[in-house]
Design a protein around this motif. Structure first.
Motif, PDB file in Angstrom:
ATOM      1  N   GLU A 333       0.830  -1.207   0.000  1.00 58.48           N
ATOM      2  CA  GLU A 333       0.000   0.000   0.000  1.00 58.48           C
ATOM      3  C   GLU A 333       0.867   1.260   0.000  1.00 58.48           C
ATOM      4  N   GLN A 334       1.924   1.252   0.822  1.00 64.19           N
ATOM      5  CA  GLN A 334       2.822   2.408   0.857  1.00 64.19           C
ATOM      6  C   GLN A 334       3.540   2.583  -0.479  1.00 64.19           C
ATOM      7  N   ARG A 335       3.968   1.466  -1.044  1.00 66.19           N
ATOM      8  CA  ARG A 335       4.652   1.530  -2.338  1.00 66.19           C
ATOM      9  C   ARG A 335       3.721   2.055  -3.416  1.00 66.19           C
ATOM     10  N   LEU A 336       2.481   1.554  -3.411  1.00 64.87           N
ATOM     11  CA  LEU A 336       1.507   1.991  -4.412  1.00 64.87           C
ATOM     12  C   LEU A 336       1.165   3.464  -4.236  1.00 64.87           C
ATOM     13  N   ASN A 337       0.975   3.903  -2.986  1.00 62.96           N
ATOM     14  CA  ASN A 337       0.669   5.316  -2.743  1.00 62.96           C
ATOM     15  C   ASN A 337       1.812   6.208  -3.195  1.00 62.96           C
ATOM     16  N   GLY A 338       3.061   5.768  -2.947  1.00 59.22           N
ATOM     17  CA  GLY A 338       4.207   6.540  -3.393  1.00 59.22           C
ATOM     18  C   GLY A 338       4.265   6.648  -4.900  1.00 59.22           C
ATOM     19  N   LEU A 339       3.999   5.526  -5.568  1.00 51.58           N
ATOM     20  CA  LEU A 339       4.010   5.545  -7.033  1.00 51.58           C
ATOM     21  C   LEU A 339       2.918   6.452  -7.586  1.00 51.58           C
ATOM     22  N   LEU A 340       1.726   6.378  -6.989  1.00 51.81           N
ATOM     23  CA  LEU A 340       0.622   7.199  -7.470  1.00 51.81           C
ATOM     24  C   LEU A 340       0.854   8.680  -7.192  1.00 51.81           C
ATOM     25  N   ARG A 341       1.469   8.977  -6.029  1.00 50.82           N
ATOM     26  CA  ARG A 341       1.719  10.376  -5.673  1.00 50.82           C
ATOM     27  C   ARG A 341       2.692  11.044  -6.632  1.00 50.82           C
ATOM     28  N   HIS A 342       3.709  10.299  -7.036  1.00 50.51           N
ATOM     29  CA  HIS A 342       4.764  10.889  -7.856  1.00 50.51           C
ATOM     30  C   HIS A 342       4.643  10.531  -9.335  1.00 50.51           C
ATOM     31  N   SER A 343       3.577   9.853  -9.700  1.00 51.56           N
ATOM     32  CA  SER A 343       3.390   9.493 -11.108  1.00 51.56           C
ATOM     33  C   SER A 343       3.014  10.721 -11.932  1.00 51.56           C
ATOM     34  N   SER A 344       3.485  10.757 -13.161  1.00 49.81           N
ATOM     35  CA  SER A 344       3.126  11.862 -14.064  1.00 49.81           C
ATOM     36  C   SER A 344       1.803  11.601 -14.773  1.00 49.81           C
ATOM     37  N   GLU A 345       1.275  10.402 -14.629  1.00 51.33           N
ATOM     38  CA  GLU A 345       0.010  10.036 -15.265  1.00 51.33           C
ATOM     39  C   GLU A 345      -1.128  10.068 -14.252  1.00 51.33           C
ATOM     40  N   VAL A 346      -2.291  10.447 -14.724  1.00 48.11           N
ATOM     41  CA  VAL A 346      -3.495  10.447 -13.887  1.00 48.11           C
ATOM     42  C   VAL A 346      -4.168   9.088 -14.038  1.00 48.11           C
ATOM     43  N   ILE A 347      -4.297   8.377 -12.939  1.00 47.30           N
ATOM     44  CA  ILE A 347      -4.978   7.078 -12.937  1.00 47.30           C
ATOM     45  C   ILE A 347      -6.336   7.274 -12.281  1.00 47.30           C
TER      46      ILE A 347
END
Length: 606
Positions: A333-347
């Motif tokens: 969950e932490q890894r996924l949140n980090g990826l989503l927070r810093h991703s340049s794409e809107v999911i």
């Protein structure tokens, strides 16, 4: 061919029913039944040898399976040798009228079984998750403990006290066969190698269980019904023959024990091991109620205590597994949140009825909107209406069809009022539990889109004047059907201006001519600079070409204020109409007419 239609299996089934049913009806004297049973046993053993040997000779089996079937065929010979000795012993002693086993027969049977089990348990090591292996082994131990407890209670019941230690040993050996078969099955799953297919294993394992049950319920030498004893002794010999035949029909497929292992480990929990504890407790209660605190009760109590200890060990392991799972889930969950927070794409996830149900934090960087402000809104609210209309049918199909995919570019409204180009890759996952919506990955492509448009514009336009270049002009001509009307324009006196006032002034003159050419052309005409001081116009027809030529001459007759100087530049114009399929020929014809016009201008000037 389906198994139920195989003639060999049908024959075995009929023969088994006749033999077992015949013995169960208790015909003739006990000795006659005994002789008949021992006459049949060697023949059935030889059939087992022949059928198992045929499996390893006919099928292209992996090494571990080939070794098993070779061992089973050798065991068939050992069984046949022991049963022949047993037959001789029964015929030689007319006083034998009960089911007893000669030491040679018991030794041969024991050797055959040990051979098959030993070969079946020889496996290459495969990497398996350690905790899963331990959990499966504990479950197996729980089941075996319950089976052993029940077998102990049955073998130590008071009515079997007179059968002797030898019969008890045979019964215990039968129980050991069942436990060994379970262990072999577990080993097959843990290593991923099983020597026979699941369907072929059913009759072989069933025969083993039936033999063990017969030895426990009616040990040799007991005073039970001789017909029932013969039926229980003969049934496994017939049943085991179905295994090799089924393997022949199934072929070499399905020899991967990991398939059933994964099914066994797939569930979140299994009630089967705890059922074993209930069975142990029930056996203890029944023995205490019927026979009191004796040998049977102590055995049942021991089995129950071992079973409870195994259950506790399994629960401790389950708690450890749950702990590890919780840690892993938190890390993911932490890894996924980090990826989503810093991703340049809107999911995002959008429901057809409820709008956005999830939007990643990247939406604030891309569109300037906080994720909380987007939730619940219609997924198409911010899409430009000009982009929405062409996509209407595709979007309807996407939202109405589970599994449908769609990729498109569109302009989306930014919080500052500007429009941003997004590339959207969407897939309908409304059928997926936990998602139940259309998942989209949106990437900001505004800069690349603008760069692409700029490069496309530069590829088709003259950098100095902004008019179409020769490439775009030629493509426009060839894109027409039928005839095309073109004007070819060459400036008069441009070289003198360029040499006298410099290239900067010359460039201003070219831009001035381009502006006048735009003013003189209509909305359907295409003005172009072909190179140097040569211009062209693709007109909508011959009349339009003549009109443009007249306007241009009038416009250029008036002096222009260029770099603070009143300069006048003339033009020679040639107009031609011809097939659009050959633009070079058309420009050549216009060039000839333009040259004639230039000659007339020089003659007039002189």
């Amino acid at each position: 061919m389906p198994l139920r239609r195989d003639p060999v299996l049908i024959t075995l089934a009929v023969a088994g029913v006749l033999l077992v049913g015949g013995f169960a009806l208790d015909p003739g004297t006990p000795r006659a039944q005994l002789v008949a049973a021992w006459l049949l046993a060697p023949m059935l053993d030889l059939l087992l040898f022949w059928s198992a040997r045929r499996v390893h000779r006919v099928l292209d089996l992996p090494p571990h399976a080939d070794r098993f079937w070779r061992a089973l065929s050798a065991a068939g010979l050992l069984f046949a040798a022991g049963d022949l000795v047993q037959l001789y012993a029964v015929l030689a002693d007319p006083g034998i009228d009960r089911l007893t086993f000669h030491p040679v027969q018991s030794t041969a049977a024991l050797s055959g079984v040990v051979l098959v089990c030993a070969v079946a348990m020889v496996h290459r090591n495969r990497d398996r998750p350690r905790r899963k292996r331990i959990r499966l082994l504990l479950d197996t131990a729980l089941i075996n403990t319950a089976s052993a407890s029940v077998a102990w209670c049955l073998m130590t019941r008071p009515d079997l006290a007179e059968v002797g230690a030898g019969a008890h040993f045979v019964a215990l050996f039968g129980c050991g066969l069942v436990l060994c078969a379970v262990f072999v099955a577990v080993r097959s799953g843990l290593t991923g190698e099983t020597p026979l297919s699941g369907m072929a294993a059913v009759p072989i394992v069933s025969a083993t269980v039936l033999q063990a049950v017969g030895n426990i319920l009616l040990p040799s030498g007991s005073a039970g019904d001789s017909g029932s004893q013969m039926a229980l002794a003969t049934a496994p010999l017939v049943l085991v023959l179905a295994g090799p035949r089924i393997q022949l029909l199934r072929g070499a497929a399905g020899l991967d024990g990991r398939l059933w292992l994964e099914r066994a480990l797939r569930g979140r929990y299994s009630v089967l091991p705890y059922t074993g504890t209930v069975i142990c407790a029930a056996a203890l209660v029944i023995v205490l109620a019927t026979d009191g605190l004796g040998l049977s009760a102590w055995g049942a109590l021991t089995g129950l205590l071992v079973n409870v200890a195994l259950v506790i060990a399994r629960q401790v392991l389950a708690l450890a597994e749950n702990d590890s799972l919780l840690v892993e889930i938190r890390n993911r969950e932490q890894r996924l949140n980090g990826l989503l927070r810093h991703s340049s794409e809107v999911i995002s996830i959008a429901s057809p009825d409820a709008g956005f149900t999830y939007v990643s934090p990247a939406v604030e960087r891309v569109l300037g909107l906080p994720a909380s402000a987007v939730l619940g809104r219609d997924s198409l609210d911010t899409l430009h209406h000009e982009d929405r209309a062409p996509l209407s049918d595709d979007l309807d199909l996407l939202y109405s069809t589970p599994g449908a995919e769609l990729t498109f570019h569109g302009r989306f409204l930014h919080a500052d009022g500007s429009w941003r180009w997004l590339e959207v890759v969407a897939v309908n996952l409304t059928h997926e539990p936990g998602i139940e919506g259309v998942v989209s990955n949106s990437r900001d492509v505004t800069e690349s889109r603008e760069l692409h448009e700029q490069l496309r514009y530069q590829a088709g336009h003259d950098e100095l004047t902004g008019l179409a270049n020769r490439r775009q002009f030629t493509a426009a001509v060839t894109g027409l059907h039928g005839d095309a009307a073109v004007l070819l324009i060459d400036l008069n006196g441009f070289k003198h201006i360029n040499d006298t006032y410099g290239h900067a002034v010359g460039d201003e003159v070219l831009r001035h001519v381009a502006d006048r050419l735009r003013e003189c052309s209509g909305p359907g005409d295409l003005p172009a600079r072909l190179g140097g001081d040569e211009f062209a116009v693709l007109a909508t027809g011959a009349e339009a070409a003549e009109r443009i030529a007249g306007r241009l001459r009038e416009a250029l007759d008036r002096p222009a204020d260029i770099a603070g100087r009143p300069l006048r530049v003339g033009a020679s114009i040639g107009a031609a109409v011809g097939p659009a399929a050959d633009p070079d020929h058309l420009l050549h014809a216009a060039d000839l007419l333009m040259y004639e016009d230039k000659q007339r201008s020089r003659a007039y000037a002189s």
